[in-house]
Design an enzyme around this catalytic site. Structure first.
Site, mmCIF file in Angstrom:
data_model
loop_
_atom_site.group_PDB
_atom_site.id
_atom_site.type_symbol
_atom_site.label_atom_id
_atom_site.label_comp_id
_atom_site.label_asym_id
_atom_site.label_seq_id
_atom_site.Cartn_x
_atom_site.Cartn_y
_atom_site.Cartn_z
ATOM 1 N N CYS A 183 0.806 -1.223 0.000
ATOM 2 C CA CYS A 183 0.000 0.000 0.000
ATOM 3 C C CYS A 183 0.845 1.282 0.000
ATOM 4 C CB CYS A 183 -0.947 -0.004 1.190
ATOM 5 S SG CYS A 183 -0.186 -0.552 2.732
ATOM 6 N N HIS A 231 -2.803 6.307 4.797
ATOM 7 C CA HIS A 231 -1.386 6.512 5.083
ATOM 8 C C HIS A 231 -0.967 7.900 4.584
ATOM 9 C CE1 HIS A 231 -1.217 2.383 6.088
ATOM 10 N NE2 HIS A 231 -0.603 1.884 5.034
HETATM 11 P P1 NAP Z 1 -7.593 -8.983 7.863
HETATM 12 O O1 NAP Z 1 -8.528 -7.860 8.096
HETATM 13 O O2 NAP Z 1 -6.956 -9.632 9.023
HETATM 14 O O3 NAP Z 1 -8.373 -10.117 6.988
HETATM 15 C C1 NAP Z 1 -7.794 -11.353 6.668
HETATM 16 C C2 NAP Z 1 -8.750 -12.158 5.792
HETATM 17 O O4 NAP Z 1 -8.103 -13.387 5.410
HETATM 18 C C3 NAP Z 1 -10.046 -12.552 6.489
HETATM 19 O O5 NAP Z 1 -11.094 -12.572 5.536
HETATM 20 C C4 NAP Z 1 -9.751 -13.981 6.934
HETATM 21 O O6 NAP Z 1 -10.900 -14.776 7.086
HETATM 22 C C5 NAP Z 1 -8.946 -14.485 5.755
HETATM 23 N N1 NAP Z 1 -8.143 -15.660 6.121
HETATM 24 C C6 NAP Z 1 -7.186 -15.730 7.062
HETATM 25 N N2 NAP Z 1 -6.678 -16.993 7.119
HETATM 26 C C7 NAP Z 1 -7.332 -17.696 6.180
HETATM 27 C C8 NAP Z 1 -7.269 -19.058 5.733
HETATM 28 N N3 NAP Z 1 -6.424 -19.941 6.274
HETATM 29 N N4 NAP Z 1 -8.085 -19.447 4.717
HETATM 30 C C9 NAP Z 1 -8.942 -18.571 4.159
HETATM 31 N N5 NAP Z 1 -9.050 -17.275 4.532
HETATM 32 C C10 NAP Z 1 -8.260 -16.855 5.535
HETATM 33 O O7 NAP Z 1 -6.391 -8.550 6.913
HETATM 34 P P2 NAP Z 1 -6.332 -7.413 5.740
HETATM 35 O O8 NAP Z 1 -5.854 -6.150 6.294
HETATM 36 O O9 NAP Z 1 -7.615 -7.427 4.979
HETATM 37 O O10 NAP Z 1 -5.106 -7.947 4.871
HETATM 38 C C11 NAP Z 1 -5.203 -9.073 4.043
HETATM 39 C C12 NAP Z 1 -4.003 -9.069 3.076
HETATM 40 O O11 NAP Z 1 -3.993 -7.844 2.341
HETATM 41 C C13 NAP Z 1 -2.647 -9.175 3.768
HETATM 42 O O12 NAP Z 1 -1.779 -9.929 2.942
HETATM 43 C C14 NAP Z 1 -2.190 -7.741 3.824
HETATM 44 O O13 NAP Z 1 -0.786 -7.615 3.868
HETATM 45 C C15 NAP Z 1 -2.736 -7.204 2.512
HETATM 46 N N6 NAP Z 1 -2.935 -5.739 2.504
HETATM 47 C C16 NAP Z 1 -3.612 -5.115 3.512
HETATM 48 C C17 NAP Z 1 -3.762 -3.727 3.452
HETATM 49 C C18 NAP Z 1 -4.504 -2.968 4.514
HETATM 50 O O14 NAP Z 1 -4.480 -1.718 4.457
HETATM 51 N N7 NAP Z 1 -5.151 -3.599 5.471
HETATM 52 C C19 NAP Z 1 -3.245 -3.003 2.382
HETATM 53 C C20 NAP Z 1 -2.571 -3.688 1.376
HETATM 54 C C21 NAP Z 1 -2.422 -5.049 1.451
HETATM 55 P P3 NAP Z 1 -11.591 -15.009 8.536
HETATM 56 O O15 NAP Z 1 -12.355 -13.745 8.808
HETATM 57 O O16 NAP Z 1 -12.458 -16.188 8.302
HETATM 58 O O17 NAP Z 1 -10.486 -15.229 9.510
#
Ligand code: NAP
Length: 349
Positions: free
Chosen positions: A142, A258
Site C-alpha cells: 500500500c 497513510h
Molecule cells: P484482515 O482484516 O486480518 O483479513 C484477513 C482475511 O483473510 C479474512 O477474511 C480472513 O478470514 C482471511 N483468512 C485468514 N486466514 C485464512 C485461511 N487460512 N483461509 C482462508 N481465509 C483466511 O487482513 P487485511 O488487512 O484485509 O489484509 C489481508 C491481506 O492484504 C494481507 O496480505 C495484507 O498484507 C494485505 N494488505 C492489507 C492492506 C490494509 O491496508 N489492510 C493493504 C494492502 C495489502 P476469517 O475472517 O475467516 O479469519
C-alpha cells in the site's frame, strides 16, 4: 488462465479473504465501479463459513447477501478472476489451485511481488506489465502504491535519481483487528488502565497516543521488511533498477489513510510550478496545496476516497534538483482493493 486466453466480458469473481479489512473493501469497490461480474463469490476461513455479507451488487449480480464459503482448492472452479487478500501463506497455498482452475489471481499479499514471472502493477504507472503475467498479478504494498502514483508524473519531467520517504501509516494497514485495537486501547488508556494491562496484540507496542517505527519484520541491514518492500517494489514498478530509495516506515494512531513525506532528487532541474502542473494533470492524483488557507491532504478527512492526494509542494534546497511534498491516500482503497480491481478492469478491457 494463460495470458493468451480471452477474459469473458462478464467474469466470475472470487473475493478470497472477504471478511477482512481489504476483502470488505473489495466488495464495496466492485459495486462502486460497477464491475461487470456475472457472479461474485465470498471466500474466507472455516471460521467465517456461513456468515452473510451485505453486497450492493455489480454487473449482472444483484444486491443482496453473499454467503461466505470456506476457501479450499475446490473454490476456484469456474472462477475467472480471484481477488486475494487473505495473507501471504494463504496466497502461496492457493496459487496452484487458482491457476489450474484457469483463473487469474490478483494478489494483495507480499507472497509473489518480487517473483520475476509476476508483474507488479499500478495501473497509472505500468499498465503494460499485465501483458506478461502467467496466472498471477501482484498488487504492490500500500505505501508503495501511493508513492509511485505521485512519482510517475514527476519522473516523466526528469528522471528521478533518489527518493527519501518517511511514512505515517494507519492502524488499519495491519488489518481489521488492528483497527479495533486502536479504538479499544484508546478507550482503555483514557480510562486509566495501567500500561502493563493494556491489550496489545496487533503491534509491538501500544499504538494509542504513540508512533511505532517498526512495520513488518527486521531485516539484516537494520531496516524493516516494510521499508525494504518500498525500495525494491518502487524499482520494479518504475522499471528503473538504479533508482535509489530510502524509506522509514512508521505506524501512527490513525484509523485509515497513510501519509508520506517524500523528497525526490531529479537528474535535471524541475520547478515547483512544473511539478504542480504535472501532478495536477496526472490520472489518479489530486493536488490539494494551499498552505496559506491551511489546505493539504490529511488522513482524518480522506478516508474512503480513491485518489492519491498531494500537497506541501516545495523545493528541497538540500540537493541540487530537489522537490519535497506530502501525500495521503486511503490505503485500503487505492493501496489495496481499488488498485486490484483496476487491474481486473484492465484484464476485462
Ligand atoms: P484482515 O482484516 O486480518 O483479513 C484477513 C482475511 O483473510 C479474512 O477474511 C480472513 O478470514 C482471511 N483468512 C485468514 N486466514 C485464512 C485461511 N487460512 N483461509 C482462508 N481465509 C483466511 O487482513 P487485511 O488487512 O484485509 O489484509 C489481508 C491481506 O492484504 C494481507 O496480505 C495484507 O498484507 C494485505 N494488505 C492489507 C492492506 C490494509 O491496508 N489492510 C493493504 C494492502 C495489502 P476469517 O475472517 O475467516 O479469519
Amino acid at each position: 488462465m494463460t495470458k493468451d486466453k480471452k477474459m469473458p466480458e462478464n467474469p466470475v469473481v472470487a473475493v478470497a479473504g472477504a471478511t477482512g479489512a481489504v476483502g470488505a473493501e473489495f466488495l464495496k469497490v466492485l459495486h462502486d465501479v460497477n464491475f461487470p461480474a456475472s457472479e461474485v463469490r465470498a471466500l474466507a476461513s472455516a471460521r467465517s463459513a456461513g456468515k452473510e455479507l451485505e453486497f450492493e451488487g455489480c454487473g449482472n449480480v444483484s444486491a443482496g447477501k453473499l454467503v461466505v464459503q470456506e476457501m479450499t482448492s475446490e473454490s476456484f472452479k469456474g472462477v475467472d478472476i480471484a481477488l486475494f487478500s487473505a495473507g501471504a501463506s494463504v496466497s502461496k497455498a492457493m496459487r496452484e489451485a487458482v491457476v489450474n482452475a484457469g483463473a487469474i489471481m490478483i494478489d494483495n499479499s507480499s507472497a509473489f511481488r518480487m517473483d520475476p514471472d509476476v508483474p507488479l502493477v499500478v495501473p497509472e504507472v505500468n499498465p503494460q506489465d499485465i501483458q506478461w503475467h502467467s496466472g498471477v498479478i501482484a498488487n504492490p504494498n500500500c505505501s508503495t502504491i501511493q508513492m509511485v502514483v505521485a512519482l510517475k508524473p514527476l519522473y516523466n519531467l526528469s528522471r528521478i535519481k533518489r527518493v527519501v520517504v518517511s511514512t505515517y501509516q494507519a492502524a488499519s494497514g495491519a488489518g481489521a483487528p488492528a483497527m479495533a485495537e486502536l479504538y479499544d486501547q484508546t478507550r482503555e488508556f483514557l480510562d486509566g488502565t495501567p500500561e502493563d494491562e493494556l491489550t496489545i496484540n496487533a503491534f509491538q507496542h501500544r499504538i494509542a497516543f504513540n508512533c511505532i517505527p517498526h512495520i513488518d519484520v527486521p531485516m539484516e541491514d537494520g531496516s524493516t521488511k516494510e521499508e525494504w518492500k518500498m525500495v525494491v517494489e518502487t524499482k520494479k514498478i518504475m522499471g528503473d533498477a538504479d533508482l535509489a530509495v530510502c524509506a522509514t516506515c512508521v505506524r501512527v494512531p490513525v484509523l485509515r489513510c497513510h501519509g508520506e513525506a517524500i523528497n525526490v532528487e531529479f537528474e535535471d532541474d524541475v520547478t515547483v510550478e512544473q511539478a504542480r502542473a504535472a501532478l495536477s494533470s496526472a490520472h489518479g492524483v489530486q493536488v490539494m496545496d494551499n498552505l496559506e488557507n491551511c489546505e493539504y491532504p490529511m488522513p482524518g478527512i480522506l478516508a474512503g476516497t480513491d485518489g492519491v492526494f498531494v500537497g506541501r509542494l516545495r523545493r528541497d534546497n538540500s540537493v541540487e534538483h530537489g522537490l519535497a511534498f506530502w501525500n495521503v491516500a486511503d490505503q485500503i482503497r487505492k493501496g489495496a482493493a481499488l488498485n486490484a480491481v483496476q487491474i481486473a478492469q484492465l484484464l476485462v478491457s
